[in-house]
Design an enzyme around this catalytic site. Structure first.
Site, mmCIF file in Angstrom:
data_model
loop_
_atom_site.group_PDB
_atom_site.id
_atom_site.type_symbol
_atom_site.label_atom_id
_atom_site.label_comp_id
_atom_site.label_asym_id
_atom_site.label_seq_id
_atom_site.Cartn_x
_atom_site.Cartn_y
_atom_site.Cartn_z
ATOM 1 N N LYS A 29 0.838 -1.212 0.000
ATOM 2 C CA LYS A 29 0.000 0.000 0.000
ATOM 3 C C LYS A 29 0.861 1.247 0.000
ATOM 4 O O LYS A 29 0.680 2.147 -0.825
ATOM 5 C CB LYS A 29 -0.894 0.002 1.237
ATOM 6 N N ASN A 30 1.832 1.300 0.921
ATOM 7 C CA ASN A 30 2.590 2.539 1.108
ATOM 8 C C ASN A 30 3.578 2.801 -0.015
ATOM 9 O O ASN A 30 4.040 3.922 -0.177
ATOM 10 C CB ASN A 30 3.278 2.536 2.467
ATOM 11 N N CYS A 123 -4.577 12.615 12.123
ATOM 12 C CA CYS A 123 -5.419 11.417 12.067
ATOM 13 C C CYS A 123 -5.357 10.783 13.460
ATOM 14 O O CYS A 123 -4.779 11.349 14.394
ATOM 15 C CB CYS A 123 -4.912 10.449 10.999
ATOM 16 N N ARG A 128 0.552 14.575 12.394
ATOM 17 C CA ARG A 128 1.004 14.352 11.009
ATOM 18 C C ARG A 128 1.371 15.658 10.283
ATOM 19 O O ARG A 128 0.801 16.000 9.243
ATOM 20 C CB ARG A 128 -0.037 13.583 10.216
ATOM 21 N N ASP A 312 4.458 0.388 12.058
ATOM 22 C CA ASP A 312 3.232 -0.189 11.489
ATOM 23 C C ASP A 312 2.991 -1.627 11.942
ATOM 24 O O ASP A 312 1.950 -2.193 11.630
ATOM 25 C CB ASP A 312 3.260 -0.139 9.959
ATOM 26 N N ARG A 404 -8.940 0.169 4.553
ATOM 27 C CA ARG A 404 -7.984 1.103 3.946
ATOM 28 C C ARG A 404 -6.692 0.375 3.574
ATOM 29 O O ARG A 404 -6.030 0.731 2.616
ATOM 30 C CB ARG A 404 -7.630 2.218 4.940
HETATM 31 C C1 EPZ Z 1 4.501 6.761 6.204
HETATM 32 O O1 EPZ Z 1 3.802 7.839 6.805
HETATM 33 C C2 EPZ Z 1 3.495 5.623 6.096
HETATM 34 N N1 EPZ Z 1 2.383 6.037 5.250
HETATM 35 C C3 EPZ Z 1 2.988 5.256 7.492
HETATM 36 O O2 EPZ Z 1 2.121 4.131 7.342
HETATM 37 C C4 EPZ Z 1 4.181 4.839 8.348
HETATM 38 O O3 EPZ Z 1 3.737 4.545 9.656
HETATM 39 C C5 EPZ Z 1 5.205 5.979 8.390
HETATM 40 O O4 EPZ Z 1 5.596 6.335 7.038
HETATM 41 C C6 EPZ Z 1 6.461 5.612 9.172
HETATM 42 O O5 EPZ Z 1 7.026 4.473 8.607
HETATM 43 C C7 EPZ Z 1 2.560 6.065 3.903
HETATM 44 O O6 EPZ Z 1 3.623 5.764 3.393
HETATM 45 C C8 EPZ Z 1 1.368 6.438 3.085
HETATM 46 P P1 EPZ Z 1 6.739 9.999 8.439
HETATM 47 P P2 EPZ Z 1 4.494 9.320 6.855
HETATM 48 O O7 EPZ Z 1 6.729 11.245 7.644
HETATM 49 O O8 EPZ Z 1 5.247 9.560 5.622
HETATM 50 C C9 EPZ Z 1 6.909 13.342 11.731
HETATM 51 C C10 EPZ Z 1 0.221 2.811 7.771
HETATM 52 O O9 EPZ Z 1 -0.274 2.326 8.793
HETATM 53 N N2 EPZ Z 1 6.924 14.297 10.618
HETATM 54 O O10 EPZ Z 1 7.923 9.093 8.390
HETATM 55 O O11 EPZ Z 1 3.447 10.295 7.229
HETATM 56 C C11 EPZ Z 1 5.539 12.696 11.910
HETATM 57 O O12 EPZ Z 1 4.710 13.535 12.689
HETATM 58 C C12 EPZ Z 1 0.750 4.238 7.762
HETATM 59 O O13 EPZ Z 1 0.334 2.186 6.674
HETATM 60 C C13 EPZ Z 1 7.152 15.654 10.876
HETATM 61 O O14 EPZ Z 1 7.325 16.047 12.025
HETATM 62 O O15 EPZ Z 1 5.469 9.116 8.096
HETATM 63 C C14 EPZ Z 1 5.854 11.397 12.605
HETATM 64 O O16 EPZ Z 1 5.935 11.623 13.996
HETATM 65 C C15 EPZ Z 1 0.570 4.924 9.122
HETATM 66 N N3 EPZ Z 1 7.157 16.530 9.844
HETATM 67 C C16 EPZ Z 1 7.235 11.034 12.071
HETATM 68 O O17 EPZ Z 1 7.764 12.215 11.449
HETATM 69 C C17 EPZ Z 1 6.955 16.141 8.546
HETATM 70 O O18 EPZ Z 1 6.990 17.004 7.636
HETATM 71 C C18 EPZ Z 1 7.200 9.934 11.021
HETATM 72 O O19 EPZ Z 1 6.399 10.387 9.953
HETATM 73 C C19 EPZ Z 1 6.723 14.764 8.298
HETATM 74 C C20 EPZ Z 1 6.720 13.863 9.344
#
Ligand code: EPZ
Length: 428
Positions: A29-30, A123, A128, A312, A404
């Protein structure tokens, strides 16, 4: 229809039924979500294979269609053509449902010089933010104005390559910057980049269109900008989180099952942790693993960016630890609110104490089936796993979360012999 007869879909599970047989893993998915955004980088036809059939994927398809992309879907093969890509605002109602829609901002900006994308809301699992995405685009010369809940990004002529250090190895920010950099002028270096397998898949996809990306999978990614990208026919990698979920299903039901069509190298932290808890996972062949269940013992878990233990998989492993002998400390370091499955697991007799972003899980001999409510995607998977192991009947509500991220989950479990079915649960 009387108010109390309104029914909503739920999963009814009769637990303590050993599983057997083989389950085939779907596309990731991701990876698919980011790569679908990546199809906006080229005006020619792009074909993607092994795309999973999920609510989130369909939502992303609607977002792309709203931007003028022509889409043809045939089973798990999707064809895209963004020749007529329009720099219109992606619809808020879709972006608010699927925060991955925000990933379109990099491709649109680098292709058209202007992009308007609503800020994705938070969410269930956290606020996020997208500040790292925005700062990366600004470093490449974009002017970004955020007003009325919309991110307006623009650049005169072309984005310029830059050296960007990510404060946190954000998966999404790495993907946004990497995609934007493929058509920028000059070289971009992303330091402290995310290293997840989905980043590597996206880089391989972009390179199959003629991009010049090296270092994906390490914490330093180098992108040499090119003038245009060309058509491609690309296979999405298998979903490591779905594979991990089924491996945990074998462990929690003390069953020997085969999980196939997976990528073994993407599962090392999951396989290592399962072995520590007491479930050996052996390699049957290049793409197949077999679970060899054993007595379950407590083990501590701390979620970290890849190659650390994946956030995850935290909820699914917590379900397993609720019936593992001893005390396990589970610490969620990636998201600020990803322990909401604890309350529901406790309704099933789990012994868990939460303090801050850690949960102390004391193993109990067995869980008891109960009606439970899913709060987010991976929490719903954890509740299904708990139901498979529990004594009696479990009803998992909140299936909109599950649908989802898992393709035909109940059918796959039914094929493994689980007593699970989708019912329409009245709220009486
Ligand atoms: C991706 O989300 C995945 N989603 C998530 O999967 C996964 O849990 C996550 O990566 C971590 O592996 C998709 O790929 C669609 P991050 P993403 O940016 O990109 C902070 C699932 O269950 N952050 O690595 O949103 C954020 O708040 C989903 O399949 C900032 O502060 O994850 C978080 O605490 C859930 N500023 C941390 O980084 C930013 O600009 C990790 O977020 C971006 C992120």
């Amino acid at each position: 229809m009387s108010i109390n007869s309104i029914s909503e879909p739920a999963l009814e599970i009769i637990g303590r039924n050993p599983l057997k047989g083989e389950v085939k893993i779907s596309g990731a998915k991701n990876s698919a979500l980011a790569i679908m955004a990546g199809t906006l980088l080229c005006a020619d036809d792009c074909r993607l294979n092994n795309v999973p059939c999920l609510a989130d994927i369909n939502t992303m398809g609607l977002v792309l269609a709203s931007l003028g992309v022509k889409i043809h879907k045939n089973g798990s093969t999707w064809e895209f053509n963004s020749k007529d890509l329009k720099a219109v605002k992606a619809p808020y109602d879709l972006v608010s449902q699927l925060r991955a829609s925000f990933f379109v901002i990099g491709p649109i900006l680098t292709r058209l010089g202007f992009a308007q994308v609503p800020l994705p809301g938070g969410c269930a699992i956290g606020s996020r933010p997208v500040d790292l995405h925005v700062r990366g685009l600004q470093a490449m010369g974009a002017t970004v104005i955020i007003e009325h809940g919309v991110v307006n990004a623009s650049v005169n002529k072309r984005l310029k390559g830059a050296k960007i250090f990510l404060d946190y190895p954000s998966v999404g920010a790495t993907e946004t910057i990497m995609m934007a950099a493929t058509l920028a002028q000059g070289q971009t270096i992303i330091e402290n980049a995310a290293r997840e397998p989905e980043i590597v898949d996206l880089a391989n996809f972009c390179n199959s269109m003629g991009a010049k990306i090296t270092g994906a999978g390490t914490d330093s990614i180098v992108i040499e900008g090119v003038n245009r990208l060309h058509t491609t026919d690309y296979d999405i990698i298998p979903d490591r989180i779905e594979a991990g979920t089924f491996l945990v299903a074998g462990a929690i039901t003390k069953s020997e099952i085969l999980v196939t069509s997976l990528n073994y190298d993407h599962l090392t932290p999951i396989i290592a942790k399962l072995a520590e808890i007491g479930c050996q996972v052996v390699r049957e062949d290049e793409i197949t693993l077999r679970t060899i269940p054993g007595e379950l013992k407590a083990s501590d878990i701390e979620t970290l960016p890849h190659p650390g233990f994946p956030t995850d998989m935290q909820a699914q492993f917590m379900a397993l630890l609720t019936i593992s002998e001893g005390n396990s400390l589970v610490t969620e370091t990636v998201f600020e609110n990803r322990l909401r499955h604890v309350a529901e697991l406790k309704r099933m007799g789990a012994n868990i104490k939460v303090k801050g972003n850690s949960a102390l899980v004391s193993g109990v001999p067995i869980l008891s089936g109960a009606p439970v409510m899913a709060t987010d995607l991976r929490a719903s998977a954890a509740l299904v796993l708990a139901g498979l192991a529990a004594d009696g009947k479990t009803i998992v509500q909140g299936l909109q979360h599950l649908d989802r991220g898992y393709e035909n989950l109940e059918q796959k479990f039914q094929k493994l012999g689980a007593k699970i079915k989708r019912i329409y649960h009245s709220n009486k």
